[in-house]
Scaffold this motif. Sequence first.
Motif, PDB file in Angstrom:
ATOM      1  N   LYS A 140      -9.540  45.983 -14.161  1.00 46.21           N
ATOM      2  CA  LYS A 140      -9.670  45.970 -12.803  1.00 46.21           C
ATOM      3  C   LYS A 140      -9.286  44.900 -11.998  1.00 46.21           C
ATOM      4  CE  LYS A 140     -13.043  49.640 -13.174  1.00 46.21           C
ATOM      5  NZ  LYS A 140     -14.719  49.968 -12.710  1.00 46.21           N
ATOM      6  N   SER A 291     -24.480  56.012  -2.455  1.00 45.75           N
ATOM      7  CA  SER A 291     -23.335  54.899  -3.004  1.00 45.75           C
ATOM      8  C   SER A 291     -22.974  55.776  -4.179  1.00 45.75           C
ATOM      9  CB  SER A 291     -24.538  53.686  -4.210  1.00 45.75           C
ATOM     10  OG  SER A 291     -25.448  54.138  -4.169  1.00 45.75           O
ATOM     11  N   ARG A 294     -19.183  56.702  -3.762  1.00 43.42           N
ATOM     12  CA  ARG A 294     -18.443  56.362  -4.186  1.00 43.42           C
ATOM     13  C   ARG A 294     -18.814  55.553  -6.249  1.00 43.42           C
ATOM     14  NH1 ARG A 294     -17.368  50.317  -5.267  1.00 43.42           N
ATOM     15  NH2 ARG A 294     -19.429  50.020  -5.745  1.00 43.42           N
ATOM     16  N   GLU A 295     -19.590  55.204  -5.952  1.00 44.71           N
ATOM     17  CA  GLU A 295     -19.463  55.521  -7.349  1.00 44.71           C
ATOM     18  C   GLU A 295     -21.294  55.761  -8.629  1.00 44.71           C
ATOM     19  OE1 GLU A 295     -17.748  51.870 -10.888  1.00 44.71           O
ATOM     20  OE2 GLU A 295     -17.724  51.431  -8.940  1.00 44.71           O
ATOM     21  N   GLU A 296     -22.262  54.892  -8.570  1.00 46.76           N
ATOM     22  CA  GLU A 296     -23.491  54.872  -9.021  1.00 46.76           C
ATOM     23  C   GLU A 296     -23.778  54.593  -8.214  1.00 46.76           C
ATOM     24  OE1 GLU A 296     -25.097  54.669 -12.738  1.00 46.76           O
ATOM     25  OE2 GLU A 296     -22.674  55.359 -13.747  1.00 46.76           O
TER      26      GLU A 296
END
Lengths: 371, 188
Positions: A140, A291, A294-296
């Motif tokens: 990333k 959150s 978005r992801e976790e």
Amino acid sequence: MKKIIFLLYFLFLLAFTFFSYFFIDSNLIYLKNLYTGFAFSNRLVVVLIYSFAALIFFCFYLIFLEFFKKKIFTRKDFKIILILTIVGLVFSYPAILSYDIFNYIATSKIAFFYHENPYILMPIQFTNDPLLLFTHAANKTALYAPFWILLTGLPYLIGFGNFVLTLLSFKILNVIFYLLTILLIYRISKNFYNTAIFAFNPLVIIETIVSNHNDIVMMFFALLAVLLAQKNKYLTAYLFLLLSIFIKFSTIFLIPVLVYMLYSKIKQNSLSMEKIYLMLTFSMGIIFLLSPLREEMYPWYAVWFLTFACLLRNKLVLVITSTLSLGLLFRYLPYMYLGTYDFPTPLLRIIFTAIPVAIGLIYYWYKFKRA
Amino acid sequence: MALKTKLKVNKVIKFIKNIQILFVLYVLLFTIQPSFAASSYVLSYPESMPGSFFYKIDILQEKLFKYWYFGSFGQFFCNLKESDKYLVQSKTLFEYNQYLLAYDALKKSDQYFINTLPFLLKARNESKEISENREILRQAAQKHIEVLSKLQKEVPQSFTWVPEKAKPTNLNLRDTINKSIKIREKYL
């Protein structure tokens, strides 16, 4: 009595630091002499030790809060506990619960060693770099905002290319911001009880000093912005809020509250700071709860609202935030035991997070509401 | 009785033959994948074209990218990206018979392509491992040659561009494309 508590607390922290070294990654060549593989081959034992440690940590927290509330603990005691906490944990292995610190170092290395743009190039593109052996998000580009990358230049350069020294420098950077945040909370609240609610929260301590997440840095600048706005220094307040946003973006949701503060000043409306702290807590709390979209829901995100929640004089908020902190520490258990993020880990995570909160709410209802 | 058995055997043989045909079809369908490109390198979609308002923004972005893509690897990728962009632009313009614009775009693509390798060599001098990026450059060169070779067959040998109130320009299209191919062949 005090001395015994302090001694036990310090011994507990040292034991936790020792325990953290069970988690050393087999690929972490720089600490290969300390590698045992214990955490990966004795999952049940590790889960039991960690759960027990989290509960003990929480018990110490409750004792500290009670003593600060009853003014048994003084300013000097606060400093002693703070020093013990930092000294006891600063040398802990940081990747027990998350590998983010390696990602911070890798991103910093791209910018300050390779002199490349970390927003374009990923660590994985620097083949043969030893960091790739244990950096987990190597595929990333930089995940954080530019001010954070700029700040990490300092610990990276102080590390002089030595991995262990760099790791320690990153830890010291976080400790500095942890201390600065505590100082700000004290300046705002002007009492040690509220400051202790944040400073000795086990989740805040573990995520900041052990796991070394940068949320504390972001929240320091956000809190500084609030303090400056409170003192009617709006221009510098917005500047610091901007710096906070340029660390991790999440504090962008504080802009409406700071705009409201400015609006109230222009309209010459009286401003209740208790109301403002509640708004700040809710703003960051909602983002925390959202959150997973978005992801976790990462446990360290709780630092966002805990920074403001400690300023509130509300028992219910304290019960929810402290029990949620414990629940979030337990959130790590399913993965620690199962070693997978697949089912049933996600379900168990929710259950483990919710149980302490539910118990806390039942306790609150029985103790305060019924009374 | 014997006739019945023979009929049954014939049926079984027919069934087996049908299964064989199905098997062959299955193999054809699932194992033979159509091949669209010789190089695995993927070129971008064409962006805005000269004359469009967005093209001016693209030009500005191109200038800004030179600073955003700092560092030797950054500059390598920046030049390769721009070279790809202008190649795709040139191809599109050739297909629409906009030869002068296509010619200019191809020249820009060539220049950006030439700029790539020096940055890789610079990266090597900075002790960066360049083998993967060198391979990317090789694949890019292969893909560019593939596109240019196709184009070479489709465009006229030369073209005279006659603008209003100015001298005409003679464009040796095939020679230019051939030159572009030769530039890229050095990187294979």
